[in-house]
Design a protein around this motif. Structure first.
Motif, PDB file in Angstrom:
ATOM      1  N   CYS A 119      62.769  21.325 -38.312  1.00 51.69           N
ATOM      2  CA  CYS A 119      63.929  20.737 -38.623  1.00 51.69           C
ATOM      3  C   CYS A 119      65.067  21.766 -38.333  1.00 51.69           C
ATOM      4  O   CYS A 119      64.877  22.971 -38.688  1.00 51.69           O
ATOM      5  N   ALA A 120      66.136  21.368 -37.821  1.00 54.20           N
ATOM      6  CA  ALA A 120      67.387  22.173 -37.553  1.00 54.20           C
ATOM      7  C   ALA A 120      68.634  21.449 -37.676  1.00 54.20           C
ATOM      8  O   ALA A 120      68.462  20.009 -37.493  1.00 54.20           O
ATOM      9  N   SER A 121      69.824  22.082 -37.903  1.00 54.60           N
ATOM     10  CA  SER A 121      71.045  21.407 -37.750  1.00 54.60           C
ATOM     11  C   SER A 121      72.119  22.428 -37.155  1.00 54.60           C
ATOM     12  O   SER A 121      71.702  23.630 -36.901  1.00 54.60           O
ATOM     13  N   ARG A 122      73.104  21.756 -36.727  1.00 53.24           N
ATOM     14  CA  ARG A 122      74.299  22.599 -35.875  1.00 53.24           C
ATOM     15  C   ARG A 122      75.468  21.944 -36.116  1.00 53.24           C
ATOM     16  O   ARG A 122      75.471  20.709 -36.431  1.00 53.24           O
ATOM     17  N   GLU A 123      76.530  22.484 -35.887  1.00 58.92           N
ATOM     18  CA  GLU A 123      77.907  21.877 -36.126  1.00 58.92           C
ATOM     19  C   GLU A 123      78.187  21.107 -34.880  1.00 58.92           C
ATOM     20  O   GLU A 123      77.328  21.210 -33.751  1.00 58.92           O
ATOM     21  N   VAL A 124      78.971  20.147 -34.897  1.00 63.16           N
ATOM     22  CA  VAL A 124      79.399  19.202 -33.908  1.00 63.16           C
ATOM     23  C   VAL A 124      81.101  19.405 -33.920  1.00 63.16           C
ATOM     24  O   VAL A 124      81.559  19.432 -34.995  1.00 63.16           O
ATOM     25  N   PRO A 125      81.675  19.308 -32.915  1.00 62.52           N
ATOM     26  CA  PRO A 125      80.906  19.273 -31.553  1.00 62.52           C
ATOM     27  C   PRO A 125      80.238  20.578 -31.022  1.00 62.52           C
ATOM     28  O   PRO A 125      80.603  21.525 -31.683  1.00 62.52           O
ATOM     29  N   THR A 126      79.260  20.376 -30.478  1.00 59.30           N
ATOM     30  CA  THR A 126      78.122  21.520 -30.301  1.00 59.30           C
ATOM     31  C   THR A 126      78.727  22.512 -29.185  1.00 59.30           C
ATOM     32  O   THR A 126      78.269  22.559 -28.000  1.00 59.30           O
ATOM     33  N   GLY A 127      79.487  23.244 -29.311  1.00 61.19           N
ATOM     34  CA  GLY A 127      79.889  24.398 -28.553  1.00 61.19           C
ATOM     35  C   GLY A 127      78.981  25.431 -28.315  1.00 61.19           C
ATOM     36  O   GLY A 127      77.873  25.329 -29.178  1.00 61.19           O
ATOM     37  N   ARG A 128      78.824  25.971 -27.043  1.00 61.52           N
ATOM     38  CA  ARG A 128      77.805  26.693 -26.623  1.00 61.52           C
ATOM     39  C   ARG A 128      77.614  28.181 -27.738  1.00 61.52           C
ATOM     40  O   ARG A 128      76.483  28.453 -27.833  1.00 61.52           O
ATOM     41  N   THR A 129      78.546  28.490 -28.651  1.00 63.81           N
ATOM     42  CA  THR A 129      78.312  29.659 -29.571  1.00 63.81           C
ATOM     43  C   THR A 129      77.670  29.282 -30.616  1.00 63.81           C
ATOM     44  O   THR A 129      77.291  30.126 -31.545  1.00 63.81           O
ATOM     45  N   TYR A 130      77.621  27.690 -31.017  1.00 62.62           N
ATOM     46  CA  TYR A 130      77.127  27.282 -32.190  1.00 62.62           C
ATOM     47  C   TYR A 130      75.734  27.528 -32.398  1.00 62.62           C
ATOM     48  O   TYR A 130      74.704  26.884 -31.587  1.00 62.62           O
ATOM     49  N   GLU A 131      75.077  28.247 -33.200  1.00 59.70           N
ATOM     50  CA  GLU A 131      73.667  28.611 -33.420  1.00 59.70           C
ATOM     51  C   GLU A 131      73.054  27.306 -34.165  1.00 59.70           C
ATOM     52  O   GLU A 131      73.900  26.390 -34.899  1.00 59.70           O
ATOM     53  N   GLN A 132      71.729  27.214 -33.960  1.00 60.10           N
ATOM     54  CA  GLN A 132      71.068  26.264 -34.778  1.00 60.10           C
ATOM     55  C   GLN A 132      70.476  26.799 -35.962  1.00 60.10           C
ATOM     56  O   GLN A 132      70.140  28.127 -36.075  1.00 60.10           O
ATOM     57  N   TYR A 133      70.666  26.330 -37.140  1.00 62.67           N
ATOM     58  CA  TYR A 133      70.125  26.496 -38.254  1.00 62.67           C
ATOM     59  C   TYR A 133      68.684  25.956 -38.746  1.00 62.67           C
ATOM     60  O   TYR A 133      68.576  24.630 -38.690  1.00 62.67           O
ATOM     61  N   PHE A 134      67.572  26.614 -38.760  1.00 52.93           N
ATOM     62  CA  PHE A 134      66.015  26.046 -38.833  1.00 52.93           C
ATOM     63  C   PHE A 134      65.851  26.067 -40.486  1.00 52.93           C
ATOM     64  O   PHE A 134      66.095  26.909 -41.145  1.00 52.93           O
ATOM     65  N   GLY A 135      64.985  25.078 -40.588  1.00 55.93           N
ATOM     66  CA  GLY A 135      64.086  24.966 -41.962  1.00 55.93           C
ATOM     67  C   GLY A 135      62.922  25.917 -41.674  1.00 55.93           C
ATOM     68  O   GLY A 135      62.628  26.072 -40.425  1.00 55.93           O
ATOM     69  N   PRO A 136      61.951  26.196 -42.584  1.00 58.74           N
ATOM     70  CA  PRO A 136      60.697  26.799 -42.496  1.00 58.74           C
ATOM     71  C   PRO A 136      59.616  26.165 -41.803  1.00 58.74           C
ATOM     72  O   PRO A 136      58.568  26.594 -41.338  1.00 58.74           O
ATOM     73  N   GLY A 137      59.733  24.540 -41.744  1.00 57.76           N
ATOM     74  CA  GLY A 137      58.743  23.724 -41.060  1.00 57.76           C
ATOM     75  C   GLY A 137      57.835  23.374 -42.009  1.00 57.76           C
ATOM     76  O   GLY A 137      57.654  23.581 -43.138  1.00 57.76           O
ATOM     77  N   THR A 138      57.142  22.204 -41.489  1.00 50.19           N
ATOM     78  CA  THR A 138      56.074  21.459 -42.126  1.00 50.19           C
ATOM     79  C   THR A 138      54.884  21.689 -41.165  1.00 50.19           C
ATOM     80  O   THR A 138      54.937  21.122 -40.143  1.00 50.19           O
ATOM     81  N   ARG A 139      53.762  22.204 -41.917  1.00 47.90           N
ATOM     82  CA  ARG A 139      52.563  22.589 -40.850  1.00 47.90           C
ATOM     83  C   ARG A 139      51.720  21.045 -41.412  1.00 47.90           C
ATOM     84  O   ARG A 139      51.298  20.797 -42.488  1.00 47.90           O
ATOM     85  N   LEU A 140      51.486  20.343 -40.276  1.00 47.15           N
ATOM     86  CA  LEU A 140      50.756  19.065 -40.623  1.00 47.15           C
ATOM     87  C   LEU A 140      49.483  18.975 -39.782  1.00 47.15           C
ATOM     88  O   LEU A 140      49.459  19.560 -38.612  1.00 47.15           O
ATOM     89  N   THR A 141      48.620  18.691 -40.441  1.00 42.91           N
ATOM     90  CA  THR A 141      47.013  18.573 -39.975  1.00 42.91           C
ATOM     91  C   THR A 141      46.745  17.192 -40.087  1.00 42.91           C
ATOM     92  O   THR A 141      46.682  16.513 -41.005  1.00 42.91           O
ATOM     93  N   VAL A 142      46.412  16.659 -38.873  1.00 42.96           N
ATOM     94  CA  VAL A 142      45.712  15.263 -38.996  1.00 42.96           C
ATOM     95  C   VAL A 142      44.355  15.399 -38.776  1.00 42.96           C
ATOM     96  O   VAL A 142      43.615  15.812 -37.776  1.00 42.96           O
ATOM     97  N   THR A 143      43.566  14.604 -39.953  1.00 41.79           N
ATOM     98  CA  THR A 143      42.028  14.571 -39.813  1.00 41.79           C
ATOM     99  C   THR A 143      41.670  13.456 -39.147  1.00 41.79           C
ATOM    100  O   THR A 143      42.320  12.344 -39.173  1.00 41.79           O
TER     101      THR A 143
END
Lengths: 115, 109
Positions: free
Chosen positions: A91-115
């Protein structure tokens, strides 16, 4: 607080299960993103929400259902997944309006395994 | 789809060595290039945001350059330390972020 949190960190689910991934940020960002990443591949964009409205759906199968209940929360509902859906979901978030200098801020992620 | 390529895919260097790696991208309609550092089990963190041809950015021992005319950016690490071990991702920014596959750096003490 520049943190994006994601829960759970790991998820194992069967193909008939229904589960949800959660993402939260308190930076006031009004753009939120879901990415899928497989090993040795770049993160692939799945969905973008802007001001709590779905603005981009990258032709994602309907077994993935995003939801943005408010400006801080982003969910990804999972149903009837396939083993090939096993991946890291970022997941990531970002400011809007989304100017080109605005970085994305990320979460660490969810590792999903489907069995 | 914009193809963003990074090389090498992985790199092992000795502590104290300097190193560099490349991000290549289509040069037409360039908007911005972002570099991210991604440690295992953590969130990717933005290192640099680059927009102008000839841009050079520096943060401590890490620096980056940008050539928008030929479509590449270099990331340099001077005097690598074990804590620099991470995957370094670049992303070309258009109407969305187009990521490369990353360069995995391991610094051996």
């Amino acid at each position: 607080d520049t943190e994006v949190t994601q829960t759970p960190k790991h998820l194992v689910m069967g193909m008939t299960n229904k589960k949800s991934l959660k993402c939260e940020q308190h930076m006031g960002h009004r753009a939120m993103y879901w990415y899928k990443q497989k090993a040795k591949k770049p993160p692939e964009l799945m969905f973008v929400y802007s001001y709590e409205k779905l603005s981009i759906n990258e032709s994602v199968p309907s077994r993935f259902s995003p939801e943005c209940p408010n400006s801080s929360l982003l969910n990804l509902h999972l149903h009837a997944l396939q083993p090939e859906d096993s991946a890291l979901y970022l997941c990531a978030s970002r400011e809007v309006p989304t100017g080109r200098t605005y970085e994305q801020y990320f979460g660490p992620g969810t590792r999903l395994t489907v069995t | 789809i914009l193809n963003v390529e990074q090389s090498p895919q992985s790199l092992h260097v000795q502590e104290g060595d300097s190193t560099n790696f490349t991000c290549s991208f289509p040069s037409s309609n360039f908007y911005a290039l972002h570099w991210y550092r991604w440690e295992t089990a953590k969130s990717p963190e933005a290192l640099f945001v680059m927009t102008l041809n000839g841009d050079e950015k520096k943060k401590g021992r890490i620096s980056a350059t940008l050539n928008t005319k030929e479509g590449y950016s270099y990331l340099y690490i001077k005097g690598s330390q074990p804590e620099d071990s991470a995957t370094y991702l670049c992303a070309r920014v258009g109407n969305q972020f187009y990521f490369g596959t990353g360069t995995s750096l391991t610094v051996i003490p």
